[in-house]
Design a protein around this motif. Structure first.
Motif, short mmCIF file in Angstrom:
data_model
loop_
_atom_site.label_atom_id
_atom_site.label_comp_id
_atom_site.label_asym_id
_atom_site.label_seq_id
_atom_site.Cartn_x
_atom_site.Cartn_y
_atom_site.Cartn_z
N LEU A 85 0.81 -1.22 0.00
CA LEU A 85 0.00 0.00 0.00
C LEU A 85 0.84 1.27 0.00
CD1 LEU A 85 -2.51 -1.20 2.74
CD2 LEU A 85 -2.77 -1.38 0.26
N MET A 86 2.15 1.14 0.00
CA MET A 86 3.05 2.29 0.13
C MET A 86 3.46 2.86 -1.23
SD MET A 86 5.69 1.05 3.02
CE MET A 86 5.15 0.53 4.62
N ARG A 87 3.94 4.10 -1.16
CA ARG A 87 4.53 4.74 -2.34
C ARG A 87 5.83 4.01 -2.71
NH1 ARG A 87 4.57 9.21 1.11
NH2 ARG A 87 6.77 9.45 0.66
N PRO A 88 6.25 4.08 -3.96
CA PRO A 88 7.45 3.35 -4.39
C PRO A 88 8.72 3.67 -3.59
CG PRO A 88 6.26 4.13 -6.29
CD PRO A 88 5.58 4.72 -5.10
N GLU A 89 8.94 4.95 -3.25
CA GLU A 89 10.16 5.29 -2.51
C GLU A 89 10.12 4.74 -1.08
OE1 GLU A 89 7.41 8.89 -2.50
OE2 GLU A 89 8.25 7.62 -4.03
N LEU A 90 8.93 4.70 -0.47
CA LEU A 90 8.80 4.09 0.85
C LEU A 90 8.99 2.58 0.77
CD1 LEU A 90 5.81 5.96 2.52
CD2 LEU A 90 8.23 6.12 3.09
N TYR A 91 8.49 2.00 -0.30
CA TYR A 91 8.64 0.55 -0.51
C TYR A 91 10.12 0.20 -0.59
CZ TYR A 91 7.72 -4.12 -2.30
OH TYR A 91 7.66 -5.48 -2.45
N ALA A 92 10.88 0.98 -1.36
CA ALA A 92 12.32 0.72 -1.50
C ALA A 92 13.03 0.87 -0.15
CB ALA A 92 12.92 1.67 -2.53
N PHE A 93 12.66 1.90 0.60
CA PHE A 93 13.25 2.10 1.92
C PHE A 93 12.95 0.91 2.83
CE2 PHE A 93 12.88 3.51 6.32
CZ PHE A 93 14.14 4.01 6.54
N CYS A 94 11.70 0.48 2.85
CA CYS A 94 11.30 -0.65 3.70
C CYS A 94 12.03 -1.94 3.31
CB CYS A 94 9.80 -0.89 3.60
SG CYS A 94 8.84 0.31 4.49
N ALA A 95 12.19 -2.14 2.02
CA ALA A 95 12.84 -3.37 1.55
C ALA A 95 14.27 -3.48 2.07
CB ALA A 95 12.81 -3.43 0.03
N VAL A 96 15.00 -2.38 2.07
CA VAL A 96 16.40 -2.46 2.50
C VAL A 96 16.57 -2.24 4.00
CG1 VAL A 96 17.40 -1.93 0.26
CG2 VAL A 96 16.87 -0.08 1.80
N TYR A 97 15.75 -1.37 4.60
CA TYR A 97 15.93 -1.08 6.02
C TYR A 97 15.27 -2.15 6.90
CZ TYR A 97 16.02 1.47 10.43
OH TYR A 97 16.23 1.83 11.73
N TYR A 98 14.05 -2.48 6.60
CA TYR A 98 13.32 -3.42 7.46
C TYR A 98 13.53 -4.88 7.03
CZ TYR A 98 11.03 0.57 9.57
OH TYR A 98 10.79 1.74 10.24
N LEU A 99 13.31 -5.19 5.77
CA LEU A 99 13.39 -6.58 5.35
C LEU A 99 14.83 -7.10 5.30
CD1 LEU A 99 10.66 -6.80 2.58
CD2 LEU A 99 10.45 -7.20 5.02
N ALA A 100 15.75 -6.28 4.81
CA ALA A 100 17.14 -6.71 4.73
C ALA A 100 17.90 -6.44 6.03
CB ALA A 100 17.85 -6.03 3.57
N GLY A 101 17.35 -5.57 6.89
CA GLY A 101 17.98 -5.28 8.17
C GLY A 101 19.27 -4.48 8.06
N MET A 102 19.40 -3.68 7.02
CA MET A 102 20.63 -2.89 6.84
C MET A 102 20.68 -1.72 7.81
SD MET A 102 20.79 -2.51 2.74
CE MET A 102 21.98 -3.45 1.85
N ARG A 103 21.91 -1.25 8.07
CA ARG A 103 22.09 -0.04 8.88
C ARG A 103 21.70 1.17 8.05
NH1 ARG A 103 27.28 -1.88 9.02
NH2 ARG A 103 27.94 0.19 8.37
#
Length: 128
Positions: A85-103
Protein backbone atom coordinates in the motif's frame (compact mmCIF):
# COMPACT_ATOMS: atom_id res chain seq x y z
CA UNK A 1 -0.89 -5.44 14.60
CA UNK A 2 0.09 -1.96 13.45
CA UNK A 3 2.41 -1.21 10.56
CA UNK A 4 5.02 0.04 13.01
CA UNK A 5 5.00 -3.18 15.02
CA UNK A 6 5.07 -5.29 11.87
CA UNK A 7 8.06 -3.46 10.42
CA UNK A 8 10.01 -3.44 13.68
CA UNK A 9 9.36 -7.12 14.21
CA UNK A 10 10.59 -8.08 10.74
CA UNK A 11 13.70 -5.87 11.11
CA UNK A 12 14.61 -7.43 14.46
CA UNK A 13 14.13 -10.93 13.06
CA UNK A 14 16.21 -10.14 9.95
CA UNK A 15 19.04 -8.85 12.12
CA UNK A 16 18.83 -11.93 14.34
CA UNK A 17 19.13 -14.26 11.34
CA UNK A 18 22.09 -12.24 10.04
CA UNK A 19 23.89 -12.52 13.39
CA UNK A 20 23.21 -16.25 13.56
CA UNK A 21 24.55 -16.74 10.02
CA UNK A 22 27.70 -14.83 10.96
CA UNK A 23 28.20 -17.13 13.96
CA UNK A 24 27.61 -20.13 11.74
CA UNK A 25 30.45 -18.99 9.49
CA UNK A 26 32.74 -19.11 12.52
CA UNK A 27 31.77 -22.73 13.10
CA UNK A 28 32.26 -23.54 9.43
CA UNK A 29 35.78 -22.08 9.63
CA UNK A 30 36.70 -24.83 12.10
CA UNK A 31 36.82 -27.26 9.19
CA UNK A 32 35.00 -30.02 11.08
CA UNK A 33 33.11 -32.10 8.54
CA UNK A 34 31.99 -34.96 10.74
CA UNK A 35 33.35 -36.33 14.00
CA UNK A 36 34.29 -39.58 12.31
CA UNK A 37 36.28 -37.98 9.50
CA UNK A 38 38.95 -36.06 11.38
CA UNK A 39 41.55 -38.86 11.18
CA UNK A 40 41.90 -39.30 14.92
CA UNK A 41 41.83 -42.73 16.58
CA UNK A 42 38.72 -43.49 18.58
CA UNK A 43 38.48 -44.89 22.06
CA UNK A 44 35.52 -47.24 22.23
CA UNK A 45 34.16 -45.87 18.95
CA UNK A 46 33.53 -42.34 20.26
CA UNK A 47 34.71 -39.07 18.83
CA UNK A 48 37.01 -36.94 20.97
CA UNK A 49 34.97 -34.64 23.16
CA UNK A 50 36.30 -31.40 21.62
CA UNK A 51 35.55 -32.45 18.07
CA UNK A 52 32.15 -33.83 18.97
CA UNK A 53 31.26 -30.70 20.94
CA UNK A 54 32.12 -28.39 18.04
CA UNK A 55 30.20 -30.61 15.62
CA UNK A 56 27.13 -30.65 17.85
CA UNK A 57 27.27 -26.87 18.31
CA UNK A 58 27.40 -26.38 14.57
CA UNK A 59 24.46 -28.71 13.97
CA UNK A 60 22.44 -27.02 16.73
CA UNK A 61 23.22 -23.62 15.21
CA UNK A 62 22.07 -24.86 11.80
CA UNK A 63 18.73 -25.96 13.31
CA UNK A 64 18.27 -22.61 15.06
CA UNK A 65 18.98 -20.73 11.83
CA UNK A 66 16.43 -22.83 9.94
CA UNK A 67 13.79 -22.21 12.61
CA UNK A 68 14.45 -18.46 12.82
CA UNK A 69 14.52 -18.17 9.02
CA UNK A 70 11.06 -19.75 8.87
CA UNK A 71 9.79 -17.19 11.38
CA UNK A 72 11.43 -14.43 9.33
CA UNK A 73 9.60 -15.58 6.18
CA UNK A 74 6.27 -15.35 8.02
CA UNK A 75 7.10 -11.85 9.26
CA UNK A 76 8.22 -10.79 5.78
CA UNK A 77 4.89 -11.87 4.30
CA UNK A 78 3.02 -9.69 6.81
CA UNK A 79 5.38 -6.78 6.15
CA UNK A 80 5.02 -7.11 2.38
CA UNK A 81 1.24 -6.93 2.71
CA UNK A 82 1.71 -3.62 4.53
CA UNK A 83 4.27 -2.46 1.97
CA UNK A 84 1.96 -3.10 -1.00
CA UNK A 85 0.00 0.00 0.00
CA UNK A 86 3.05 2.29 0.13
CA UNK A 87 4.53 4.74 -2.34
CA UNK A 88 7.45 3.35 -4.39
CA UNK A 89 10.16 5.29 -2.51
CA UNK A 90 8.80 4.09 0.85
CA UNK A 91 8.64 0.55 -0.51
CA UNK A 92 12.32 0.72 -1.50
CA UNK A 93 13.25 2.10 1.92
CA UNK A 94 11.30 -0.65 3.70
CA UNK A 95 12.84 -3.37 1.55
CA UNK A 96 16.40 -2.46 2.50
CA UNK A 97 15.93 -1.08 6.02
CA UNK A 98 13.32 -3.42 7.46
CA UNK A 99 13.39 -6.58 5.35
CA UNK A 100 17.14 -6.71 4.73
CA UNK A 101 17.98 -5.28 8.17
CA UNK A 102 20.63 -2.89 6.84
CA UNK A 103 22.09 -0.04 8.88
CA UNK A 104 20.95 3.48 8.04
CA UNK A 105 24.28 4.34 6.36
CA UNK A 106 23.94 1.34 4.05
CA UNK A 107 20.32 2.24 3.31
CA UNK A 108 21.24 5.81 2.36
CA UNK A 109 23.80 4.50 -0.10
CA UNK A 110 21.54 1.77 -1.48
CA UNK A 111 18.55 3.99 -2.26
CA UNK A 112 20.62 7.14 -2.89
CA UNK A 113 18.85 9.34 -0.34
CA UNK A 114 20.12 11.69 2.36
CA UNK A 115 20.10 10.82 6.03
CA UNK A 116 17.36 13.37 6.58
CA UNK A 117 15.14 11.87 3.88
CA UNK A 118 15.64 8.36 5.26
CA UNK A 119 14.72 9.63 8.72
CA UNK A 120 11.52 11.07 7.22
CA UNK A 121 10.69 7.78 5.56
CA UNK A 122 11.23 5.92 8.83
CA UNK A 123 9.11 8.41 10.76
CA UNK A 124 6.31 8.22 8.19
CA UNK A 125 6.28 4.43 8.26
CA UNK A 126 6.41 4.11 12.03
CA UNK A 127 3.86 6.84 12.73
CA UNK A 128 1.17 5.26 10.55
Amino acid sequence: MTRRETMRRVRAQAQLVQRLCARMKEYAADGIRSPGLDGMPRARGCAPSGVMLRYEKREAMREVIEKESAVLREYEQAARREMDLMRPELYAFCAVYYLAGMRMEEVMEAIDRSERQCARYRKEIESA
